[in-house]
Design a protein around this motif. Structure first.
Motif, PDB file in Angstrom:
ATOM      1  N   ALA A   1      -4.728   2.419  -3.185  1.00 14.05           N
ATOM      2  CA  ALA A   1      -3.911   3.172  -2.239  1.00 14.05           C
ATOM      3  C   ALA A   1      -4.150   4.666  -2.411  1.00 14.05           C
ATOM      4  CB  ALA A   1      -2.434   2.832  -2.439  1.00 14.05           C
ATOM      5  N   SER A   2      -3.489   5.447  -1.569  1.00 10.86           N
ATOM      6  CA  SER A   2      -3.637   6.898  -1.640  1.00 10.86           C
ATOM      7  C   SER A   2      -3.128   7.415  -2.983  1.00 10.86           C
ATOM      8  CB  SER A   2      -2.846   7.559  -0.503  1.00 10.86           C
ATOM      9  OG  SER A   2      -1.467   7.290  -0.632  1.00 10.86           O
ATOM     10  N   GLY A   3      -3.796   8.428  -3.527  1.00  5.87           N
ATOM     11  CA  GLY A   3      -3.382   8.997  -4.795  1.00  5.87           C
ATOM     12  C   GLY A   3      -3.766   8.156  -5.995  1.00  5.87           C
ATOM     13  N   GLY A   4      -4.616   7.151  -5.790  1.00  7.79           N
ATOM     14  CA  GLY A   4      -5.079   6.346  -6.910  1.00  7.79           C
ATOM     15  C   GLY A   4      -4.202   5.163  -7.270  1.00  7.79           C
ATOM     16  N   GLY A   5      -3.198   4.864  -6.462  1.00  7.19           N
ATOM     17  CA  GLY A   5      -2.374   3.681  -6.712  1.00  7.19           C
ATOM     18  C   GLY A   5      -3.189   2.411  -6.535  1.00  7.19           C
ATOM     19  N   GLU A   6      -2.735   1.337  -7.173  1.00 11.49           N
ATOM     20  CA  GLU A   6      -3.458   0.067  -7.123  1.00 11.49           C
ATOM     21  C   GLU A   6      -2.569  -1.046  -6.579  1.00 11.49           C
ATOM     22  OE1 GLU A   6      -6.521   0.586 -10.894  1.00 11.49           O
ATOM     23  OE2 GLU A   6      -4.546  -0.304 -11.249  1.00 11.49           O
ATOM     24  N   VAL A   7      -3.173  -1.896  -5.760  1.00 10.96           N
ATOM     25  CA  VAL A   7      -2.476  -3.062  -5.220  1.00 10.96           C
ATOM     26  C   VAL A   7      -3.141  -4.316  -5.765  1.00 10.96           C
ATOM     27  CG1 VAL A   7      -1.837  -4.343  -3.147  1.00 10.96           C
ATOM     28  CG2 VAL A   7      -1.848  -1.838  -3.106  1.00 10.96           C
ATOM     29  N   TYR A   8      -2.351  -5.139  -6.424  1.00  8.64           N
ATOM     30  CA  TYR A   8      -2.815  -6.427  -6.920  1.00  8.64           C
ATOM     31  C   TYR A   8      -2.190  -7.525  -6.059  1.00  8.64           C
ATOM     32  CZ  TYR A   8      -4.679  -4.202 -11.119  1.00  8.64           C
ATOM     33  OH  TYR A   8      -5.414  -3.432 -11.992  1.00  8.64           O
TER      34      TYR A   8
ATOM     35  N   ARG B   1       1.521   1.021  -9.375  1.00 10.79           N
ATOM     36  CA  ARG B   1       0.899  -0.307  -9.243  1.00 10.79           C
ATOM     37  C   ARG B   1       1.881  -1.254  -8.567  1.00 10.79           C
ATOM     38  NH1 ARG B   1      -2.863  -1.867 -13.612  1.00 10.79           N
ATOM     39  NH2 ARG B   1      -1.627  -3.750 -13.863  1.00 10.79           N
ATOM     40  N   THR B   2       1.398  -1.956  -7.553  1.00 10.29           N
ATOM     41  CA  THR B   2       2.230  -2.953  -6.887  1.00 10.29           C
ATOM     42  C   THR B   2       1.532  -4.308  -6.943  1.00 10.29           C
ATOM     43  OG1 THR B   2       1.245  -2.551  -4.703  1.00 10.29           O
ATOM     44  CG2 THR B   2       3.175  -1.236  -5.295  1.00 10.29           C
ATOM     45  N   LEU B   3       2.349  -5.350  -6.910  1.00  7.14           N
ATOM     46  CA  LEU B   3       1.826  -6.719  -6.887  1.00  7.14           C
ATOM     47  C   LEU B   3       2.313  -7.400  -5.622  1.00  7.14           C
ATOM     48  CD1 LEU B   3       0.399  -9.149  -8.266  1.00  7.14           C
ATOM     49  CD2 LEU B   3       2.629  -9.729  -9.265  1.00  7.14           C
ATOM     50  N   LEU B   4       1.375  -7.879  -4.814  1.00  6.82           N
ATOM     51  CA  LEU B   4       1.688  -8.667  -3.619  1.00  6.82           C
ATOM     52  C   LEU B   4       1.691 -10.143  -3.993  1.00  6.82           C
ATOM     53  CD1 LEU B   4      -0.319  -7.201  -0.605  1.00  6.82           C
ATOM     54  CD2 LEU B   4       2.033  -8.018  -0.516  1.00  6.82           C
TER      55      LEU B   4
ATOM     56  N   ARG C   1       6.566  -0.926 -21.119  1.00  9.10           N
ATOM     57  CA  ARG C   1       6.670  -0.436 -19.749  1.00  9.10           C
ATOM     58  C   ARG C   1       6.423  -1.581 -18.766  1.00  9.10           C
ATOM     59  NH1 ARG C   1       2.273   4.168 -20.842  1.00  9.10           N
ATOM     60  NH2 ARG C   1       1.270   2.212 -21.427  1.00  9.10           N
ATOM     61  N   PHE C   2       7.052  -1.503 -17.613  1.00 12.60           N
ATOM     62  CA  PHE C   2       6.832  -2.528 -16.604  1.00 12.60           C
ATOM     63  C   PHE C   2       5.370  -2.506 -16.166  1.00 12.60           C
ATOM     64  CE2 PHE C   2      11.487  -2.004 -15.777  1.00 12.60           C
ATOM     65  CZ  PHE C   2      11.841  -3.320 -16.063  1.00 12.60           C
ATOM     66  N   VAL C   3       4.778  -3.689 -16.064  1.00 10.00           N
ATOM     67  CA  VAL C   3       3.380  -3.782 -15.639  1.00 10.00           C
ATOM     68  C   VAL C   3       3.240  -3.330 -14.192  1.00 10.00           C
ATOM     69  CG1 VAL C   3       1.459  -5.370 -15.212  1.00 10.00           C
ATOM     70  CG2 VAL C   3       2.850  -5.615 -17.288  1.00 10.00           C
ATOM     71  N   TYR C   4       4.213  -3.695 -13.346  1.00 11.45           N
ATOM     72  CA  TYR C   4       4.167  -3.324 -11.929  1.00 11.45           C
ATOM     73  C   TYR C   4       5.402  -2.506 -11.569  1.00 11.45           C
ATOM     74  CZ  TYR C   4       0.444  -6.749 -11.585  1.00 11.45           C
ATOM     75  OH  TYR C   4      -0.724  -7.438 -11.760  1.00 11.45           O
ATOM     76  N   ASP C   5       5.180  -1.440 -10.813  1.00 11.66           N
ATOM     77  CA  ASP C   5       6.302  -0.626 -10.343  1.00 11.66           C
ATOM     78  C   ASP C   5       7.094  -1.362  -9.272  1.00 11.66           C
ATOM     79  OD1 ASP C   5       5.798   2.085 -11.717  1.00 11.66           O
ATOM     80  OD2 ASP C   5       3.846   1.610 -10.838  1.00 11.66           O
ATOM     81  N   HIS C   6       6.374  -2.117  -8.447  1.00  8.72           N
ATOM     82  CA  HIS C   6       7.035  -2.906  -7.399  1.00  8.72           C
ATOM     83  C   HIS C   6       6.305  -4.235  -7.231  1.00  8.72           C
ATOM     84  CE1 HIS C   6       9.461   0.503  -6.015  1.00  8.72           C
ATOM     85  NE2 HIS C   6       8.370   1.230  -6.113  1.00  8.72           N
ATOM     86  N   VAL C   7       7.080  -5.276  -6.935  1.00  7.49           N
ATOM     87  CA  VAL C   7       6.527  -6.576  -6.561  1.00  7.49           C
ATOM     88  C   VAL C   7       6.971  -6.851  -5.130  1.00  7.49           C
ATOM     89  CG1 VAL C   7       6.524  -9.054  -7.004  1.00  7.49           C
ATOM     90  CG2 VAL C   7       6.549  -7.442  -8.928  1.00  7.49           C
ATOM     91  N   ILE C   8       6.016  -7.152  -4.258  1.00  8.79           N
ATOM     92  CA  ILE C   8       6.305  -7.422  -2.843  1.00  8.79           C
ATOM     93  C   ILE C   8       5.992  -8.878  -2.559  1.00  8.79           C
ATOM     94  CG2 ILE C   8       5.745  -6.871  -0.433  1.00  8.79           C
ATOM     95  CD1 ILE C   8       5.065  -4.350  -3.198  1.00  8.79           C
ATOM     96  N   MET C   9       6.981  -9.619  -2.130  1.00  9.26           N
ATOM     97  CA  MET C   9       6.799 -11.047  -1.844  1.00  9.26           C
ATOM     98  C   MET C   9       6.653 -11.287  -0.351  1.00  9.26           C
ATOM     99  SD  MET C   9       9.371 -14.300  -2.353  1.00  9.26           S
ATOM    100  CE  MET C   9       9.638 -14.076  -4.098  1.00  9.26           C
TER     101      MET C   9
ATOM    102  N   LEU D   1       0.832  -1.207   0.000  1.00  9.84           N
ATOM    103  CA  LEU D   1       0.000   0.000   0.000  1.00  9.84           C
ATOM    104  C   LEU D   1       0.868   1.260   0.000  1.00  9.84           C
ATOM    105  CD1 LEU D   1      -2.795  -0.977   2.537  1.00  9.84           C
ATOM    106  CD2 LEU D   1      -3.167  -0.358   0.138  1.00  9.84           C
ATOM    107  N   ALA D   2       1.948   1.231   0.763  1.00 11.76           N
ATOM    108  CA  ALA D   2       2.820   2.403   0.851  1.00 11.76           C
ATOM    109  C   ALA D   2       3.484   2.708  -0.492  1.00 11.76           C
ATOM    110  CB  ALA D   2       3.888   2.174   1.923  1.00 11.76           C
ATOM    111  N   LEU D   3       3.883   1.675  -1.218  1.00 13.19           N
ATOM    112  CA  LEU D   3       4.583   1.860  -2.495  1.00 13.19           C
ATOM    113  C   LEU D   3       3.633   2.132  -3.646  1.00 13.19           C
ATOM    114  CD1 LEU D   3       7.283  -0.966  -2.195  1.00 13.19           C
ATOM    115  CD2 LEU D   3       7.620   1.502  -1.926  1.00 13.19           C
ATOM    116  N   ALA D   4       2.346   1.880  -3.451  1.00 13.35           N
ATOM    117  CA  ALA D   4       1.368   2.070  -4.536  1.00 13.35           C
ATOM    118  C   ALA D   4       0.802   3.482  -4.575  1.00 13.35           C
ATOM    119  CB  ALA D   4       0.225   1.063  -4.389  1.00 13.35           C
ATOM    120  N   ARG D   5       1.477   4.415  -3.963  1.00 14.01           N
ATOM    121  CA  ARG D   5       0.965   5.785  -3.909  1.00 14.01           C
ATOM    122  C   ARG D   5       1.056   6.471  -5.282  1.00 14.01           C
ATOM    123  NH1 ARG D   5       6.101   5.493  -2.353  1.00 14.01           N
ATOM    124  NH2 ARG D   5       7.567   7.158  -2.869  1.00 14.01           N
ATOM    125  N   GLU D   6       0.244   7.484  -5.470  1.00 10.43           N
ATOM    126  CA  GLU D   6       0.306   8.375  -6.626  1.00 10.43           C
ATOM    127  C   GLU D   6       0.265   7.635  -7.961  1.00 10.43           C
ATOM    128  OE1 GLU D   6       3.756  10.745  -6.000  1.00 10.43           O
ATOM    129  OE2 GLU D   6       2.989  11.647  -4.167  1.00 10.43           O
TER     130      GLU D   6
END
Length: 326
Positions: free
Chosen positions: A63-70, A32-35, A134-142, A24-29
């Motif tokens: 997330a805040s600013g419209g970011g998305e968590v998958y 897109r992050t993938l858990l 472009r990368f589909v996800y800005d960050h992947v969190i495992m 959630l923290a990284l999905a700001r503004e």
């Protein structure tokens, strides 16, 4: 921040909750992050109060600013079928192997194979790009296995690459390790300010460094507030028992004389204060140990009302604040 964030920690430290808050923290503004879940516990679904996660990316939060968590729950059997199709074009033959139980047999008798498949799928998500490149996800969190086996889990592809000297298995293992041992990856360890979790964190960091895997942050979870100042902590020793009794009396809690209400309250209050003072001293000692590890540290508060979505978003906000202060 590294594109692959691996979150590990001793059982009971709340690593799944921390992984979710980090996503959630990284999905700001608008990011897109993938858990990614690899242990088959469906812990992420429980944290978000969602249905069991399928073997496909599913949007689970905004997330805040419209970011998305998958989120994605990686299944080793399905990952092996993908692998067989990708490298050997088995198609229906691979599905037939599953019906015969061969896939389950292979992943059960070879734990190392499971780890190869799980880490490989996560790294594939890190490298995945859309049609525009472009990368589909800005960050992947495992949400990774516990500290006690995280190094072996992440380093298994090195072993496989050494065993298989050539061919698609060797190439795949090398590609995965290229991601895992690069600045693209950071391995975070979640701990509590207690002796066993801190010691396991110290051991885990030493093992990760020896294996050449990138250590990220130590995240101290469930930090309790300190209710007493230094003077009150000293008073908790019981040496100022009479002073405490008189203070209670002045506060309107009855007489400080023997047998009075204020006098009867002194012992249980001092017992609680003494317990708190011991806890504060333990936490100071463990913070000193963590400081000696030479790893940046974040701290997340204990949520007295228990964990819910509001609390999760609160932890994410706290992580964003601490990242911004670096």
């Amino acid at each position: 921040m590294s594109r692959l964030q691996v979150v590990s920690g001793k059982g009971g430290t709340g690593k799944t909750t921390v992984a979710a808050a980090l996503a959630l923290a990284l999905a700001r503004e608008g990011k897109r992050t993938l858990l990614v879940e690899v242990e088959g516990r469906q812990g992420l679904a429980q944290v978000f109060g969602a249905e069991a996660l399928p073997y496909e990316d599913r949007k689970i939060a905004v997330a805040s600013g419209g970011g998305e968590v998958y989120a994605l729950a990686i299944d080793a059997e399905r990952a092996l079928l993908d692998y067989l199709q990708m490298f050997y074009k088995l198609g229906s033959a691979g599905r037939a192997l599953k019906k015969l139980g061969a896939i389950d047999f292979a992943t059960t008798i070879a734990p190392g194979l499971r780890d190869v498949l799980l880490t490989g799928k996560a790294c594939e998500a890190v490298r995945r790009k859309d049609k525009a490149g472009r990368f589909v996800y800005d960050h992947v969190i495992m949400d990774a296995p516990p500290t006690g086996r995280i190094t072996r889990f992440l380093n298994v592809n090195d072993e496989v690459a050494g065993l298989a000297r050539f061919g698609p298995i060797h190439n795949q293992a090398q590609a995965v390790m290229k991601v895992l041992k690069s600045p693209e990856t950071a391995v975070h360890l979640v701990t509590l300010l207690e002796e066993m979790p801190v010691q396991e964190t110290a051991d885990g960091i030493a093992e990760l460094r020896e294996a050449g895997l990138p250590v990220g942050r130590v995240i101290v979870n469930m930090v309790r507030p300190h209710h007493l100042d230094e003077a009150a902590l000293r008073a908790a020793s019981g040496e100022r028992r009479s002073d405490v009794s008189r203070a209670l009396s002045r506060a309107g809690l009855g007489s400080a004389r023997r047998g009075g209400l204020a006098e009867r309250l002194v012992d249980p209050l001092l017992a609680q204060a003494s317990e708190h003072a011991s806890r504060v001293e333990l936490e100071r000692t463990q913070r000193t140990v963590l400081a000696g590890l030479d790893v940046p540290t974040y701290e997340l508060p204990l949520l007295g009302a228990g964990m819910d979505l509001a609390g999760l978003y609160g932890l994410a906000a706290e992580l964003r604040k601490q990242v911004g202060e670096e």
